[in-house]
Motif scaffolding. Structure first.
Motif, PDB file in Angstrom:
ATOM      1  N   PRO A   1       0.806  -1.228   0.000  1.00 13.13           N
ATOM      2  CA  PRO A   1       0.000   0.000   0.000  1.00 13.13           C
ATOM      3  C   PRO A   1       0.835   1.271   0.000  1.00 13.13           C
ATOM      4  CG  PRO A   1      -0.112  -1.117   2.140  1.00 13.13           C
ATOM      5  CD  PRO A   1       0.553  -2.064   1.198  1.00 13.13           C
ATOM      6  N   VAL A   2       2.025   1.227   0.573  1.00 11.66           N
ATOM      7  CA  VAL A   2       2.894   2.408   0.589  1.00 11.66           C
ATOM      8  C   VAL A   2       3.249   2.832  -0.828  1.00 11.66           C
ATOM      9  CG1 VAL A   2       5.169   3.280   1.263  1.00 11.66           C
ATOM     10  CG2 VAL A   2       3.836   1.907   2.868  1.00 11.66           C
ATOM     11  N   ILE A   3       3.556   1.858  -1.673  1.00 14.42           N
ATOM     12  CA  ILE A   3       3.937   2.154  -3.048  1.00 14.42           C
ATOM     13  C   ILE A   3       2.728   2.589  -3.863  1.00 14.42           C
ATOM     14  CG2 ILE A   3       4.896   1.184  -5.164  1.00 14.42           C
ATOM     15  CD1 ILE A   3       6.905   1.737  -2.883  1.00 14.42           C
ATOM     16  N   PHE A   4       1.621   1.882  -3.716  1.00 12.14           N
ATOM     17  CA  PHE A   4       0.441   2.252  -4.509  1.00 12.14           C
ATOM     18  C   PHE A   4      -0.070   3.639  -4.131  1.00 12.14           C
ATOM     19  CE2 PHE A   4      -4.092   2.431  -5.488  1.00 12.14           C
ATOM     20  CZ  PHE A   4      -4.072   2.068  -6.829  1.00 12.14           C
ATOM     21  N   GLU A   5      -0.056   3.974  -2.843  1.00 16.18           N
ATOM     22  CA  GLU A   5      -0.526   5.295  -2.418  1.00 16.18           C
ATOM     23  C   GLU A   5       0.398   6.401  -2.909  1.00 16.18           C
ATOM     24  OE1 GLU A   5      -0.958   5.064   1.774  1.00 16.18           O
ATOM     25  OE2 GLU A   5      -2.578   3.562   1.682  1.00 16.18           O
ATOM     26  N   SER A   6       1.668   6.084  -3.092  1.00 21.10           N
ATOM     27  CA  SER A   6       2.598   7.106  -3.583  1.00 21.10           C
ATOM     28  C   SER A   6       2.438   7.330  -5.080  1.00 21.10           C
ATOM     29  CB  SER A   6       4.042   6.713  -3.269  1.00 21.10           C
ATOM     30  OG  SER A   6       4.432   5.570  -4.002  1.00 21.10           O
ATOM     31  N   LEU A   7       1.866   6.351  -5.780  1.00 24.86           N
ATOM     32  CA  LEU A   7       1.643   6.488  -7.221  1.00 24.86           C
ATOM     33  C   LEU A   7       0.388   5.702  -7.602  1.00 24.86           C
ATOM     34  CD1 LEU A   7       2.894   7.843  -9.688  1.00 24.86           C
ATOM     35  CD2 LEU A   7       4.129   5.723 -10.158  1.00 24.86           C
ATOM     36  N   PRO A   8      -0.790   6.252  -7.296  1.00 25.20           N
ATOM     37  CA  PRO A   8      -2.056   5.541  -7.544  1.00 25.20           C
ATOM     38  C   PRO A   8      -2.470   5.577  -9.009  1.00 25.20           C
ATOM     39  CG  PRO A   8      -2.504   7.690  -6.598  1.00 25.20           C
ATOM     40  CD  PRO A   8      -1.008   7.550  -6.639  1.00 25.20           C
ATOM     41  N   LEU A   9      -1.882   4.696  -9.799  1.00 26.50           N
ATOM     42  CA  LEU A   9      -2.176   4.629 -11.222  1.00 26.50           C
ATOM     43  C   LEU A   9      -3.178   3.522 -11.509  1.00 26.50           C
ATOM     44  CD1 LEU A   9       1.454   4.894 -12.620  1.00 26.50           C
ATOM     45  CD2 LEU A   9      -0.200   6.741 -12.383  1.00 26.50           C
TER      46      LEU A   9
END
Length: 471
Positions: free
Chosen positions: A439-447
């Motif tokens: 979730p940390v990565i997806f929230e930083s780049l929600p594509l």
């Protein structure tokens, strides 16, 4: 003007400090200069190329990769979880660290990094991160070799990405800055710069702290690395530019930090190092994008100057847009001498100097054609096409990244591109796993990932290479 900022159009070769440092025993810096030009050309690689770089690293380690490949092969265990557990013990156990030869600890860190890149290991690290962070702190503050310090910086970032609460900004801010300033190895300095940027981006820090780190990076860029003992080293300066750009994407109000930093990035467009030029160009496009916004209904009755004359805006298009199309609203000025900036970008987008390789020249032309387009049309993202589709609408940004074999993501703004590049630096080919599970990565780049069309072809192995915008 220093050697690093000699005009690229005029040719010339920038002397490297790596050769002079090799006599002091820092072998890890010896080949980094030879990789400098190839780095920029593969900034936007696809993620089906394998999970790691050839040396198992996220960042370019120079000859470090060659030495690590000569280490004893990692013993096979029944599962990657057991292998990870074994490497954590080797890294954290005091008695084990004493027994391990220098190469043994480096091998344990390398294997740990590979596993954290390719897997989302949150549950496996649960209850262990305090000991891991303590061990990494020792390697960062007093690593026995350049390889150990470099791998520890990478391990810190990967641990932080896996467990964002594992440490605080204050715990590593000073040690990393000291490593950047005082360490003799240019490779270690570069790794520490990337680690410091990730620390400020992923941890819960104040805006003041973020801007302080950005000012620290700005000083490195402005002084061509001389203030940290990395004079005219392209990799170090490029790293500072890249991390400055990453942190800019996290600010709500970027006016002040842009005002005091923009000139340094424009100056670096005249560097002889392609990676420095490209990083600077992308940051300039990002700053331009952040300085404008779409017009709203509240702006219709406003008499405030929005920075672009309506008539001038419409005249920039080959195909005239609808009469009710309004230009973007300028929130603040990025760089006051726009004619000077546009002339440099134009020259770079058309440069034919023989001192630049054909591959890098293509990268240079495409990148700066896109940056120039954004300077002229601030809300047009990378690879923007003004060609009309079948419904009469502009095609817009065409920058797409193939993600594994499952689909593509569109990077239609510069802030998305900057963050994507940063995540690929940290995660390598493991970005897909983390983007889907972490979730940390997806929230930083929600594509949103779209299915790849059946006729979606890789362009020389890189589907997302910058293309010149259509006029």
């Amino acid at each position: 003007m220093s050697d690093l900022r000699r005009r690229a159009l005029g040719g010339g070769k920038t002397p490297s400090k790596r050769a002079s440092l090799s006599k002091s025993g820092s072998k890890s810096t010896s080949k980094a200069g030879s990789k400098a030009n190839s780095t920029a050309a593969s900034r936007h690689g696809t993620d089906d190329e394998g999970a790691y770089d050839s040396d198992g690293s996220v960042w370019s380690f120079g000859s470090l990769g060659d030495e690590l490949r000569n280490l004893e092969d990692v013993p096979q265990t029944s599962s990657w979880q057991e292998e990870l557990g074994d490497r954590i013990v080797r890294i954290t156990d005091k008695d084990m660290r004493k027994k391990l030869a220098t190469g043994g600890l480096e091998e344990a860190l390398l294997a740990y990094n590979r596993l954290l890149q390719s897997k989302f290991t949150s549950s496996e690290l649960q209850g262990k991160t305090n000991n891991i962070i303590d061990a990494l702190s020792k390697s960062i503050k007093a690593g026995k070799t350049d390889k150990e310090s470099t791998l520890a910086c990478q391990a810190l970032v990967l641990t932080l990405i896996t467990d964002v609460d594992c440490t605080t900004f204050g715990e590593f801010n000073t040690p990393l800055q000291r490593l950047i300033t005082d360490h003799e190895s240019l490779v270690v300095k570069t790794a520490a710069i990337h680690a410091l940027g990730a620390l400020a981006f992923f941890t819960d820090v104040s805006t003041d702290d973020i801007e302080t780190i950005m000012d620290f990076f700005h000083e490195i860029v402005e002084n061509d690395g001389h203030n940290i003992g990395a004079g005219d080293d392209g990799a170090t300066v490029a790293a500072a530019i890249e991390e400055w750009g990453l942190l800019l994407t996290s600010l709500d109000d970027a006016e002040e930090v842009t005002d005091r930093s923009a000139e340094a990035f424009v100056d670096q467009l005249e560097s002889t190092e392609i990676e420095v030029q490209v990083a600077s160009g992308e940051v300039i496009a990002l700053m331009t994008e952040r300085a404008y916004r779409e017009p709203s209904s509240e702006d219709e009755d406003s008499e405030d100057d929005h920075g672009i004359d309506d008539e001038d805006f419409h005249n920039r298009f080959v195909i005239t847009p609808a009469e009710d199309t309004r230009p973007p609203i300028q929130k603040y000025t990025v760089y006051r001498n726009q004619p000077h900036l546009k002339q440099i970008l134009t020259n770079l987008s058309k440069s034919s100097t023989k001192s630049v390789s054909k591959k890098n020249r293509r990268t240079q032309h495409a990148t700066f054609a896109n940056v120039l387009h954004t300077v002229n049309f601030p809300l047009h993202g990378p690879n923007y096409s003004r060609a009309l589709d079948f419904e009469g609408r502009e095609q817009g940004s065409r920058l797409e990244v193939k993600v594994g074999r499952k689909g593509i993501v569109k990077l239609n703004t510069w802030w998305k591109l900057i963050r994507w590049n940063a995540l690929r630096r940290f995660l390598g080919g493991g970005i897909l796993v983390h983007w889907q599970e972490n979730p940390v990565i997806f929230e930083s780049l929600p594509l949103i990932m779209d299915a790849a069309p059946t006729n979606h072809k890789k362009a020389s192995g890189r589907v997302d290479r910058m293309l010149a915008p259509f006029d």
